[in-house]
Design a protein around this motif. Structure first.
Motif, mmCIF file in Angstrom:
data_model
loop_
_atom_site.group_PDB
_atom_site.id
_atom_site.type_symbol
_atom_site.label_atom_id
_atom_site.label_comp_id
_atom_site.label_asym_id
_atom_site.label_seq_id
_atom_site.Cartn_x
_atom_site.Cartn_y
_atom_site.Cartn_z
ATOM 1 N N GLU A 31 -4.843 -0.759 -10.199
ATOM 2 C CA GLU A 31 -3.855 -0.137 -11.079
ATOM 3 C C GLU A 31 -2.514 0.014 -10.367
ATOM 4 O OE1 GLU A 31 -4.310 0.373 -14.169
ATOM 5 O OE2 GLU A 31 -6.453 -0.057 -14.229
ATOM 6 N N GLN A 32 -2.556 0.319 -9.085
ATOM 7 C CA GLN A 32 -1.326 0.442 -8.308
ATOM 8 C C GLN A 32 -0.584 -0.886 -8.249
ATOM 9 O OE1 GLN A 32 -1.964 1.613 -4.258
ATOM 10 N NE2 GLN A 32 0.204 1.861 -3.807
ATOM 11 N N ARG A 39 4.162 6.088 -10.939
ATOM 12 C CA ARG A 39 2.759 5.830 -11.265
ATOM 13 C C ARG A 39 2.044 5.146 -10.103
ATOM 14 N NH1 ARG A 39 1.901 5.678 -16.848
ATOM 15 N NH2 ARG A 39 -0.282 5.297 -16.322
ATOM 16 N N ALA A 54 -8.332 1.938 -8.326
ATOM 17 C CA ALA A 54 -7.029 2.577 -8.143
ATOM 18 C C ALA A 54 -6.032 1.621 -7.507
ATOM 19 C CB ALA A 54 -7.183 3.839 -7.293
ATOM 20 N N GLU A 91 1.276 -1.496 -11.413
ATOM 21 C CA GLU A 91 2.505 -0.704 -11.513
ATOM 22 C C GLU A 91 3.616 -1.326 -10.669
ATOM 23 O OE1 GLU A 91 3.016 1.525 -13.622
ATOM 24 O OE2 GLU A 91 0.981 1.975 -14.281
ATOM 25 N N ALA A 126 -4.622 8.429 -5.430
ATOM 26 C CA ALA A 126 -6.015 8.303 -5.870
ATOM 27 C C ALA A 126 -6.819 7.439 -4.901
ATOM 28 C CB ALA A 126 -6.064 7.719 -7.277
ATOM 29 N N THR A 127 -6.208 6.355 -4.432
ATOM 30 C CA THR A 127 -6.886 5.493 -3.460
ATOM 31 C C THR A 127 -7.222 6.262 -2.191
ATOM 32 O OG1 THR A 127 -5.673 3.564 -4.323
ATOM 33 C CG2 THR A 127 -6.705 3.337 -2.164
ATOM 34 N N GLU A 148 1.143 7.674 -7.604
ATOM 35 C CA GLU A 148 -0.025 8.446 -8.041
ATOM 36 C C GLU A 148 -1.321 7.676 -7.765
ATOM 37 O OE1 GLU A 148 -1.932 10.444 -12.109
ATOM 38 O OE2 GLU A 148 -0.151 9.178 -12.213
ATOM 39 N N TRP A 149 -1.316 6.380 -8.064
ATOM 40 C CA TRP A 149 -2.511 5.568 -7.804
ATOM 41 C C TRP A 149 -2.767 5.435 -6.302
ATOM 42 C CZ3 TRP A 149 -6.006 5.175 -11.190
ATOM 43 C CH2 TRP A 149 -5.714 5.044 -12.550
ATOM 44 N N ASN A 150 -1.710 5.440 -5.514
ATOM 45 C CA ASN A 150 -1.892 5.404 -4.063
ATOM 46 C C ASN A 150 -2.567 6.691 -3.579
ATOM 47 O OD1 ASN A 150 -1.344 4.283 -1.331
ATOM 48 N ND2 ASN A 150 0.004 6.033 -1.155
#
Length: 465
Positions: free
Chosen positions: A158-159, A289, A155, A162, A296-297, A292-294
């Motif tokens: 991916e962050q 986005r 995650a 972005e 998820a982390t 969102e990944w933050n």
């Protein structure tokens, strides 16, 4: 039933109970839909991407000017901020690689040797002992400690990508704004210099009219004052042009230089007639986005904190070659191997696991709050950009018509003054000419504002892929 079997059954019961209570630890992150905003976003993320949307267009299809395209390519290749963003992606990828390799056993080789001698027997030589051990240790990921660490690293990776896209979008927009900003200033300078030449002729005309007795010395002095005022405004424009050139040089990572950009460079304006931007276009923004990944982390960090309450199983193996068996030194040496397994069940850690879990839950809620705020800010930013674009189009049309009418007014007043009309004075001529210059400068500025609004709208929709 002997003691060993009782121990095995007890451990098995503990593991089974812990497994049933830790099912949530293995779940992948899924955007919660307990709020209307998050639910709408989740639905939009699952929808098909609209490739025809303005923000999804390739930047080469938006900025078609060949010189501008070349400058954007230079900036994407050389810009320091974008390079650092790419390095951040590399750093996150290295962390992800390490998290994936954590599933493999660790292997270590530690050869050692020593010599000893007892002086009870003076003639005895050194007795050498040696070991060439190979140790292997493997942590069995029963309760998702390694799994959540790997998913959290994924995650974070991916962050970082972005964020890199956000920087890329900002650079493309910044280069385009500088390019058309320089073109605007060049155009304003062109108009101002042409007007200065016309004013110089007006001063000469006023002097001739004074000689003919049609105007007074006041008219001559005021026309000269207006002329010098225009020359003063030209110097301000030249300073702004130099600053804009330096900004563009920094964006492409080069030493300050003057960029030769045509004052006639105009951004082709697509027709965008929409009252609102769909959520799926907001969901494509890199900052949304990344938020969102933050989240998820933070979710996986909470799972990792939960996993710390459950047992950890480690299997170790040692093997190798040695001549030291017990307290005996024998030659030649022999091979040896040891196998062991250990189960560590946390019982009391002085509140460390509890406090870590509570902190992780609070940080996850913070990440959720930040995500929703980022989404709302994105919506407001796009709305502002859309309104500015639509109104700048209207304003540019009005100012273009104003300039046209004021140009006619200048022609009429100059002709009337030459014909000696008693209803027209030198002040009418000065006022008309000053109004025309202001309107022309404003029209050029409005045209740039229109281009800037379109560029900002493109960036606010995550454009620049």
């Amino acid at each position: 039933m002997n003691f060993n079997k009782i121990t095995i059954y007890a451990v098995g019961t503990v593991l089974a109970a812990a497994t049933l209570s830790s099912c949530n630890i293995y779940k992948k992150f899924d955007m919660p839909d307990d709020s209307a905003l998050a639910a709408e976003y989740k639905k939009a993320r699952e929808a098909e991407v609209d490739s025809a949307a303005f923000g999804n267009m390739r930047w080469q299809d938006v900025f078609t000017d060949p010189m501008l395209a070349d400058l954007i390519n230079q900036a994407l290749a050389n810009n320091t901020n974008l390079r650092n963003a790419k390095l951040n992606v590399d750093i996150a990828h290295a962390s992800l690689k390490g998290a994936k390799l954590s599933y493999l056993p660790s292997v270590a080789l530690g050869p050692n040797g020593s010599g000893s001698k007892f002086f009870v027997h003076p003639h005895q030589s050194l007795s050498w002992s040696y070991q060439i051990p190979l140790s292997v240790s493997w942590e069995v990921d029963i309760f998702g400690k390694l799994l959540n660490g790997k998913r959290g690293a994924q995650a974070a990776y991916e962050q970082s990508k972005e964020y890199q896209q956000a920087v890329r979008s900002q650079i493309i927009a910044a280069v385009a704004n500088c390019y058309y900003g320089i073109a605007t200033i060049e155009s304003q300078l062109k108009v101002s210099r042409n007007t200065a030449e016309l004013w110089a002729e007006s001063v000469k005309t006023m002097k001739d009219l004074k000689t003919a007795g049609k105007v007074t010395e006041v008219a001559v002095v005021q026309s000269e004052a207006q002329y010098y005022g225009i020359l003063g405004s030209i110097t301000d424009l030249e300073v702004s042009l130099d600053e804009m050139n330096n900004t563009l040089s920094l964006l492409v990572n080069s030493l300050p230089q003057k960029w030769t950009i045509s004052p006639d460079a105009v951004l082709n304006m697509p027709v965008i007639m929409r009252e609102a931007i769909p959520m799926r276009e907001l969901a494509a923004r890199p900052d949304v986005r990344a938020a969102e990944w933050n989240l998820a982390t933070a979710y996986y960090a909470t799972n990792s904190a939960r996993a710390a309450f459950y047992p950890g199983l480690n299997i170790t193996a040692n093997g190798g070659f040695t001549n030291l068996l017990g307290s005996m030194v024998v030659n030649p040496g022999k091979f040896f191997i040891n196998l062991a397994g250990s189960l560590a069940i946390p019982l009391f850690s002085r509140g460390a696991n509890i406090s870590r879990l509570e902190a992780a839950k609070a940080q996850q809620q913070q990440a959720m709050n930040n995500f929703e705020y980022t989404l709302m800010s994105a919506s407001a930013e796009v709305s502002d950009a859309m309104t500015l674009y639509q109104k700048s189009v209207e304003k540019q049309q009005y100012l273009a018509k104003q300039s046209e009418k004021l140009a006619q007014a200048v022609d009429y007043t100059q002709e009337l003054l030459r014909l000696g009309s008693y209803n027209t004075t030198y002040l009418d001529v000065l006022t008309a000419q000053q109004g025309l210059l202001s309107a022309q400068i404003s029209a050029i500025t409005a045209q740039n504002s229109q281009a800037r609004a379109l560029i900002n709208l493109y960036q606010s929709l995550g454009g620049g892929r």
